[in-house]
Design a protein around this motif. Sequence first.
Motif, PDB file in Angstrom:
ATOM      1  N   ASP A 220       0.776  -1.240   0.000  1.00  0.00           N
ATOM      2  CA  ASP A 220       0.000   0.000   0.000  1.00  0.00           C
ATOM      3  C   ASP A 220       0.810   1.293   0.000  1.00  0.00           C
ATOM      4  O   ASP A 220       0.243   2.360   0.085  1.00  0.00           O
ATOM      5  CB  ASP A 220      -0.977   0.008   1.171  1.00  0.00           C
ATOM      6  N   GLY A 221       2.127   1.231  -0.059  1.00  0.00           N
ATOM      7  CA  GLY A 221       2.906   2.435  -0.282  1.00  0.00           C
ATOM      8  C   GLY A 221       3.600   3.079   0.907  1.00  0.00           C
ATOM      9  O   GLY A 221       4.658   3.662   0.749  1.00  0.00           O
ATOM     10  N   ALA A 222       3.038   3.054   2.101  1.00  0.00           N
ATOM     11  CA  ALA A 222       3.694   3.693   3.248  1.00  0.00           C
ATOM     12  C   ALA A 222       4.945   2.928   3.667  1.00  0.00           C
ATOM     13  O   ALA A 222       5.869   3.501   4.233  1.00  0.00           O
ATOM     14  CB  ALA A 222       2.727   3.794   4.426  1.00  0.00           C
ATOM     15  N   TYR A 223       4.956   1.629   3.374  1.00  0.00           N
ATOM     16  CA  TYR A 223       6.093   0.770   3.693  1.00  0.00           C
ATOM     17  C   TYR A 223       6.527   0.058   2.416  1.00  0.00           C
ATOM     18  O   TYR A 223       5.797   0.041   1.415  1.00  0.00           O
ATOM     19  CB  TYR A 223       5.708  -0.260   4.768  1.00  0.00           C
ATOM     20  N   LYS A 224       7.692  -0.536   2.441  1.00  0.00           N
ATOM     21  CA  LYS A 224       8.193  -1.262   1.275  1.00  0.00           C
ATOM     22  C   LYS A 224       7.305  -2.471   0.985  1.00  0.00           C
ATOM     23  O   LYS A 224       6.879  -3.174   1.898  1.00  0.00           O
ATOM     24  CB  LYS A 224       9.636  -1.708   1.496  1.00  0.00           C
ATOM     25  N   THR A 225       7.042  -2.701  -0.291  1.00  0.00           N
ATOM     26  CA  THR A 225       6.228  -3.828  -0.723  1.00  0.00           C
ATOM     27  C   THR A 225       6.865  -5.127  -0.263  1.00  0.00           C
ATOM     28  O   THR A 225       8.086  -5.292  -0.302  1.00  0.00           O
ATOM     29  CB  THR A 225       6.075  -3.818  -2.251  1.00  0.00           C
ATOM     30  N   LEU A 226       6.029  -6.062   0.167  1.00  0.00           N
ATOM     31  CA  LEU A 226       6.514  -7.330   0.696  1.00  0.00           C
ATOM     32  C   LEU A 226       5.578  -8.459   0.263  1.00  0.00           C
ATOM     33  O   LEU A 226       4.367  -8.354   0.426  1.00  0.00           O
ATOM     34  CB  LEU A 226       6.561  -7.253   2.226  1.00  0.00           C
ATOM     35  N   PHE A 227       6.145  -9.502  -0.303  1.00  0.00           N
ATOM     36  CA  PHE A 227       5.391 -10.693  -0.689  1.00  0.00           C
ATOM     37  C   PHE A 227       5.962 -11.887   0.065  1.00  0.00           C
ATOM     38  O   PHE A 227       7.169 -12.103   0.065  1.00  0.00           O
ATOM     39  CB  PHE A 227       5.520 -10.961  -2.193  1.00  0.00           C
ATOM     40  N   LEU A 228       5.069 -12.655   0.694  1.00  0.00           N
ATOM     41  CA  LEU A 228       5.491 -13.830   1.440  1.00  0.00           C
ATOM     42  C   LEU A 228       4.799 -15.082   0.901  1.00  0.00           C
ATOM     43  O   LEU A 228       3.674 -15.015   0.425  1.00  0.00           O
ATOM     44  CB  LEU A 228       5.168 -13.674   2.925  1.00  0.00           C
ATOM     45  N   ARG A 229       5.486 -16.208   1.007  1.00  0.00           N
ATOM     46  CA  ARG A 229       4.952 -17.507   0.583  1.00  0.00           C
ATOM     47  C   ARG A 229       5.331 -18.556   1.631  1.00  0.00           C
ATOM     48  O   ARG A 229       6.194 -19.401   1.412  1.00  0.00           O
ATOM     49  CB  ARG A 229       5.523 -17.896  -0.781  1.00  0.00           C
ATOM     50  N   PRO A 230       4.691 -18.502   2.801  1.00  0.00           N
ATOM     51  CA  PRO A 230       5.019 -19.479   3.834  1.00  0.00           C
ATOM     52  C   PRO A 230       4.443 -20.851   3.501  1.00  0.00           C
ATOM     53  O   PRO A 230       3.296 -20.980   3.085  1.00  0.00           O
ATOM     54  CB  PRO A 230       4.372 -18.902   5.088  1.00  0.00           C
ATOM     55  N   VAL A 231       5.251 -21.873   3.687  1.00  0.00           N
ATOM     56  CA  VAL A 231       4.841 -23.263   3.458  1.00  0.00           C
ATOM     57  C   VAL A 231       4.424 -23.850   4.795  1.00  0.00           C
ATOM     58  O   VAL A 231       5.107 -23.685   5.804  1.00  0.00           O
ATOM     59  CB  VAL A 231       5.999 -24.081   2.837  1.00  0.00           C
ATOM     60  N   MET A 232       3.305 -24.534   4.792  1.00  0.00           N
ATOM     61  CA  MET A 232       2.795 -25.170   6.009  1.00  0.00           C
ATOM     62  C   MET A 232       3.518 -26.486   6.243  1.00  0.00           C
ATOM     63  O   MET A 232       3.856 -27.181   5.289  1.00  0.00           O
ATOM     64  CB  MET A 232       1.292 -25.410   5.871  1.00  0.00           C
ATOM     65  N   PRO A 233       3.746 -26.852   7.495  1.00  0.00           N
ATOM     66  CA  PRO A 233       4.393 -28.136   7.787  1.00  0.00           C
ATOM     67  C   PRO A 233       3.578 -29.330   7.281  1.00  0.00           C
ATOM     68  O   PRO A 233       4.140 -30.337   6.884  1.00  0.00           O
ATOM     69  CB  PRO A 233       4.501 -28.161   9.313  1.00  0.00           C
ATOM     70  N   SER A 234       2.241 -29.204   7.289  1.00  0.00           N
ATOM     71  CA  SER A 234       1.383 -30.322   6.905  1.00  0.00           C
ATOM     72  C   SER A 234       0.097 -29.807   6.277  1.00  0.00           C
ATOM     73  O   SER A 234      -0.424 -28.764   6.686  1.00  0.00           O
ATOM     74  CB  SER A 234       1.030 -31.152   8.142  1.00  0.00           C
ATOM     75  N   ALA A 235      -0.427 -30.555   5.305  1.00  0.00           N
ATOM     76  CA  ALA A 235      -1.708 -30.205   4.693  1.00  0.00           C
ATOM     77  C   ALA A 235      -2.860 -30.397   5.670  1.00  0.00           C
ATOM     78  O   ALA A 235      -3.975 -29.949   5.415  1.00  0.00           O
ATOM     79  CB  ALA A 235      -1.929 -31.045   3.437  1.00  0.00           C
ATOM     80  N   ARG A 236      -2.615 -31.038   6.806  1.00  0.00           N
ATOM     81  CA  ARG A 236      -3.650 -31.225   7.829  1.00  0.00           C
ATOM     82  C   ARG A 236      -3.762 -30.022   8.765  1.00  0.00           C
ATOM     83  O   ARG A 236      -4.699 -29.940   9.568  1.00  0.00           O
ATOM     84  CB  ARG A 236      -3.371 -32.488   8.636  1.00  0.00           C
ATOM     85  N   ASP A 237      -2.820 -29.095   8.705  1.00  0.00           N
ATOM     86  CA  ASP A 237      -2.871 -27.913   9.558  1.00  0.00           C
ATOM     87  C   ASP A 237      -4.143 -27.123   9.272  1.00  0.00           C
ATOM     88  O   ASP A 237      -4.592 -27.064   8.124  1.00  0.00           O
ATOM     89  CB  ASP A 237      -1.666 -27.007   9.325  1.00  0.00           C
ATOM     90  N   THR A 238      -4.696 -26.496  10.304  1.00  0.00           N
ATOM     91  CA  THR A 238      -5.902 -25.693  10.122  1.00  0.00           C
ATOM     92  C   THR A 238      -5.677 -24.219  10.434  1.00  0.00           C
ATOM     93  O   THR A 238      -6.623 -23.444  10.515  1.00  0.00           O
ATOM     94  CB  THR A 238      -7.051 -26.229  11.005  1.00  0.00           C
ATOM     95  N   SER A 239      -4.410 -23.842  10.597  1.00  0.00           N
ATOM     96  CA  SER A 239      -4.087 -22.429  10.776  1.00  0.00           C
ATOM     97  C   SER A 239      -2.653 -22.178  10.336  1.00  0.00           C
ATOM     98  O   SER A 239      -1.840 -23.095  10.258  1.00  0.00           O
ATOM     99  CB  SER A 239      -4.289 -21.985  12.224  1.00  0.00           C
ATOM    100  N   LEU A 240      -2.388 -20.919  10.072  1.00  0.00           N
ATOM    101  CA  LEU A 240      -1.055 -20.496   9.647  1.00  0.00           C
ATOM    102  C   LEU A 240      -0.807 -19.118  10.230  1.00  0.00           C
ATOM    103  O   LEU A 240      -1.600 -18.202  10.024  1.00  0.00           O
ATOM    104  CB  LEU A 240      -0.981 -20.448   8.117  1.00  0.00           C
ATOM    105  N   GLN A 241       0.279 -18.966  10.977  1.00  0.00           N
ATOM    106  CA  GLN A 241       0.653 -17.670  11.524  1.00  0.00           C
ATOM    107  C   GLN A 241       1.742 -17.074  10.651  1.00  0.00           C
ATOM    108  O   GLN A 241       2.769 -17.707  10.411  1.00  0.00           O
ATOM    109  CB  GLN A 241       1.158 -17.777  12.958  1.00  0.00           C
ATOM    110  N   VAL A 242       1.496 -15.837  10.200  1.00  0.00           N
ATOM    111  CA  VAL A 242       2.463 -15.137   9.361  1.00  0.00           C
ATOM    112  C   VAL A 242       2.608 -13.715   9.898  1.00  0.00           C
ATOM    113  O   VAL A 242       1.668 -12.922   9.856  1.00  0.00           O
ATOM    114  CB  VAL A 242       2.019 -15.106   7.877  1.00  0.00           C
ATOM    115  N   ASP A 243       3.792 -13.398  10.429  1.00  0.00           N
ATOM    116  CA  ASP A 243       4.085 -12.079  10.969  1.00  0.00           C
ATOM    117  C   ASP A 243       4.873 -11.275   9.944  1.00  0.00           C
ATOM    118  O   ASP A 243       5.693 -11.824   9.222  1.00  0.00           O
ATOM    119  CB  ASP A 243       4.882 -12.211  12.265  1.00  0.00           C
ATOM    120  N   PHE A 244       4.638  -9.973   9.939  1.00  0.00           N
ATOM    121  CA  PHE A 244       5.336  -9.055   9.036  1.00  0.00           C
ATOM    122  C   PHE A 244       6.101  -8.030   9.866  1.00  0.00           C
ATOM    123  O   PHE A 244       5.582  -7.525  10.852  1.00  0.00           O
ATOM    124  CB  PHE A 244       4.335  -8.223   8.218  1.00  0.00           C
TER     125      PHE A 244
END
Length: 161
Positions: A132-156
């Motif tokens: 959105d411009g106020a901060y540097k553009t950032l793209f993340l692609r976190p891989v989950m440990p397992s396809a059975r996981d039901t949540s993913l935490q991603v901090d910026f």
Amino acid sequence: MFTPSYSRRRFIVGAGLTGTALATGLVSPAQAAGLKPTQTMRGGSNNYRPNAPMVDRLGTGFFVHGTVLRAGSGAPIANTRIQIWAATTLGGEREPRNHGSVLTRADGTYSLEMEQIVPNFGQPHAHLAYDDGAYKTLFLRPVMPSARDTSLQVDFVLAPA
């Protein structure tokens, strides 16, 4: 004489430095001062759609959540748009129903409920972006440990533009 074998993985798990906390440098609030910005991940912008619509949810049963902090000070960043997309039980990453944006709360946290993420190219993963411009553009692609996981935490940790 016995010499213990320590791998990088064994050290990380033993030290409690797992998941996104390690990738972002977000180890604990007490260590927030002097935080380095999160680096863009290879493949993070795949199937990106600028200005994904603001949504309350993209389905049910799977949660993507995290915290957005300012590099250096570690201060939470409120009212910041985070875009999220993934291959889910509704279809692939290009499926419009799998793209949405959310705003961070006053404490810098965000969350989005969506359909279950499924493996794409052999790996269950999500894509997240700040652009959105106020901060540097950032793209993340976190891989989950397992396809059975039901949540993913991603901090910026965002750096000013």
